[in-house]
Scaffold this active site. Sequence first.
Site, PDB file in Angstrom:
ATOM      1  N   GLY A 193     -11.103  -2.146   5.075  1.00  0.00           N
ATOM      2  CA  GLY A 193      -9.668  -2.268   4.810  1.00  0.00           C
ATOM      3  C   GLY A 193      -8.787  -1.568   5.838  1.00  0.00           C
ATOM      4  N   LYS A 229       4.648   3.349  18.192  1.00  0.00           N
ATOM      5  CA  LYS A 229       4.676   4.776  17.839  1.00  0.00           C
ATOM      6  C   LYS A 229       5.012   5.636  19.051  1.00  0.00           C
ATOM      7  CE  LYS A 229       1.422   4.035  14.047  1.00  0.00           C
ATOM      8  NZ  LYS A 229       0.005   3.949  13.703  1.00  0.00           N
ATOM      9  N   VAL A 258       5.240   7.531  12.412  1.00  0.00           N
ATOM     10  CA  VAL A 258       4.253   7.920  13.436  1.00  0.00           C
ATOM     11  C   VAL A 258       3.280   8.911  12.808  1.00  0.00           C
ATOM     12  CG1 VAL A 258       3.883   8.960  15.703  1.00  0.00           C
ATOM     13  CG2 VAL A 258       6.007   7.731  15.235  1.00  0.00           C
ATOM     14  N   ASP A 289       0.601  -1.521  17.848  1.00  0.00           N
ATOM     15  CA  ASP A 289       0.959  -0.494  16.858  1.00  0.00           C
ATOM     16  C   ASP A 289       1.135   0.869  17.559  1.00  0.00           C
ATOM     17  OD1 ASP A 289       0.955   0.508  13.921  1.00  0.00           O
ATOM     18  OD2 ASP A 289      -0.631   1.700  14.848  1.00  0.00           O
ATOM     19  N   THR A 310       0.837  -1.209   0.000  1.00  0.00           N
ATOM     20  CA  THR A 310       0.000   0.000   0.000  1.00  0.00           C
ATOM     21  C   THR A 310       0.869   1.256   0.000  1.00  0.00           C
ATOM     22  OG1 THR A 310      -1.628  -1.231   1.256  1.00  0.00           O
ATOM     23  CG2 THR A 310      -1.873   1.148   1.254  1.00  0.00           C
ATOM     24  N   VAL A 311       1.801   1.340   0.971  1.00  0.00           N
ATOM     25  CA  VAL A 311       2.582   2.580   1.095  1.00  0.00           C
ATOM     26  C   VAL A 311       3.598   2.692  -0.048  1.00  0.00           C
ATOM     27  CG1 VAL A 311       4.119   3.915   2.584  1.00  0.00           C
ATOM     28  CG2 VAL A 311       2.243   2.601   3.600  1.00  0.00           C
ATOM     29  N   GLU A 350       9.781   9.999   9.126  1.00  0.00           N
ATOM     30  CA  GLU A 350       8.615  10.854   9.423  1.00  0.00           C
ATOM     31  C   GLU A 350       7.307  10.061   9.332  1.00  0.00           C
ATOM     32  OE1 GLU A 350       8.564  14.554  10.161  1.00  0.00           O
ATOM     33  OE2 GLU A 350       6.685  13.656  10.796  1.00  0.00           O
ATOM     34  N   GLU A 368      -6.530  -5.396   9.711  1.00  0.00           N
ATOM     35  CA  GLU A 368      -6.063  -6.627   9.051  1.00  0.00           C
ATOM     36  C   GLU A 368      -6.984  -7.787   9.442  1.00  0.00           C
ATOM     37  OE1 GLU A 368      -3.157  -6.784   7.250  1.00  0.00           O
ATOM     38  OE2 GLU A 368      -2.832  -4.650   7.564  1.00  0.00           O
ATOM     39  N   LYS A 419       7.373   1.552  11.631  1.00  0.00           N
ATOM     40  CA  LYS A 419       7.473   1.903  13.061  1.00  0.00           C
ATOM     41  C   LYS A 419       8.096   0.794  13.889  1.00  0.00           C
ATOM     42  CE  LYS A 419       3.484   1.136  11.630  1.00  0.00           C
ATOM     43  NZ  LYS A 419       2.790   1.876  10.635  1.00  0.00           N
TER      44      LYS A 419
HETATM   45  N1  HSE Z   1      -2.890   0.009  11.327  1.00  0.00           N
HETATM   46  C1  HSE Z   1      -2.427   1.348  11.549  1.00  0.00           C
HETATM   47  C2  HSE Z   1      -3.595   2.215  12.000  1.00  0.00           C
HETATM   48  C3  HSE Z   1      -1.805   1.860  10.267  1.00  0.00           C
HETATM   49  O1  HSE Z   1      -4.748   1.744  11.981  1.00  0.00           O
HETATM   50  O2  HSE Z   1      -3.385   3.338  12.422  1.00  0.00           O
HETATM   51  C4  HSE Z   1      -0.745   2.858  10.449  1.00  0.00           C
HETATM   52  O3  HSE Z   1       0.268   2.463  11.308  1.00  0.00           O
END
Ligand code: HSE
Length: 410
Positions: free
Chosen positions: A182, A200, A127, A196, A10-11, A124, A185, A100
């Site tokens: 989406g 961060k 986070v 996650d 994606t990114v 950058e 996951e 991250k």
């Molecule tokens: N799964 C993360 C979120 C994506 O929902 O913020 C970005 O780290």
Amino acid sequence: MYIAVMGYGTVGSGVVDLINQNQERIARNSMQMSMDIKYILDIRDFPDSPYRDLMIKDFNIILCDPEVKIVVETMGGITFAYEFVKKLLLAGKSVVTSNKELVAKHGVELLQIADSHNVNFLFEASVGGGIPIIRPITHCLTANRICEVAGILNGTTNYILTQMIDNNTDFDTALKQAQQLGYAEANPSADVDGFDACRKICILAALCFGQHVYPEQVPTNGIRDLTLTDVECAKSLGCVIKLIADAKLRPDGRIDINVAPALIKNHSQLASVNDVFNAILVRGDALGDVLFYGRGAGKMPTASAVVADVIDAARHQLRKLYFGWEEAQPGFVAPADEQILSLFIRGKACSDAAREAIRQNDALTILPEDSLPADQIAFVTSPMARSEIESILDAIPDFEKLTTLKMTDY
Ligand code: HSE
């Protein structure tokens, strides 16, 4: 200027699209250097991609090409990302990452390698997705002594909580919706269990307080066990529930750091951060509070931050940008049970003795019981050490704790 992109998910695909879409502007902002993507590394095949001629599967092609000066890492995960990024920095190439997990785990080592090889390691996008936060902390706020950084750092959990609060949707249904859209996951653990957000806040704490903080040092609780009863209790207190990651400097120089669901007063700016949006509040001694708000995830918002780092790396090829912190010193993170805080607690009080013990304790303020099932009770503690709260709870007979929420003052 030749660059390579590792990971066409994606990114990574957003980065490739953005560089091609804004080529002229990017060249203008990079001191008239054009950015040419020479390779895209991915183990998968993309036969229909307009960039199929750039696709490679062998990392060593990038490592050994002296024309490639800047490499974007958007593979995610740790094993290969760590090995590849380390090799690239040692080979004198600047690296830009959105990963991250990599920065939270190996950031201090990778920054030191970049430093000693006079290249840049920039992150950058790791986070807050597209929200500018790393540079504001390290540049614009650098004259401040930062005493606290706190935020809604995970979009998926914020979407789920918004559905629970605004639409009375239960957790499981809201999670399914987040998966259909989406955001979450198939295995949503990294988001809903707080991992996650934990990675961060480790990065933000290192930037704000100067020492590496490892994810294992952060008490982390997610939102999996929250129910609509908790949402109702929060409303009765004039609050909303948000998953908050925060790190606070203590008077003794150590830090308190947590990821936990928390009660945020309705009038707080953080209370109006809804859906997949993120917000980060930084508290400095000169500036006071400042809030950074925007899209914390997604293809193009995250690509926006990655490509900005690529441009900055191109502009500073012979100059090191300062984004450093030191290795962690023992005891820098204060033990969780020493944290002074006030908690909302909901639980089952299965006997009159339990209710009486709670009523008799001046440190506990009981909530009205209308929004609770008959066998339950909810109360807010006075501010005290977490260990003292645990002792009070242990002394209540027949009490089973169901939900703990941190009270906040943002
Ligand atoms: N799964 C993360 C979120 C994506 O929902 O913020 C970005 O780290």
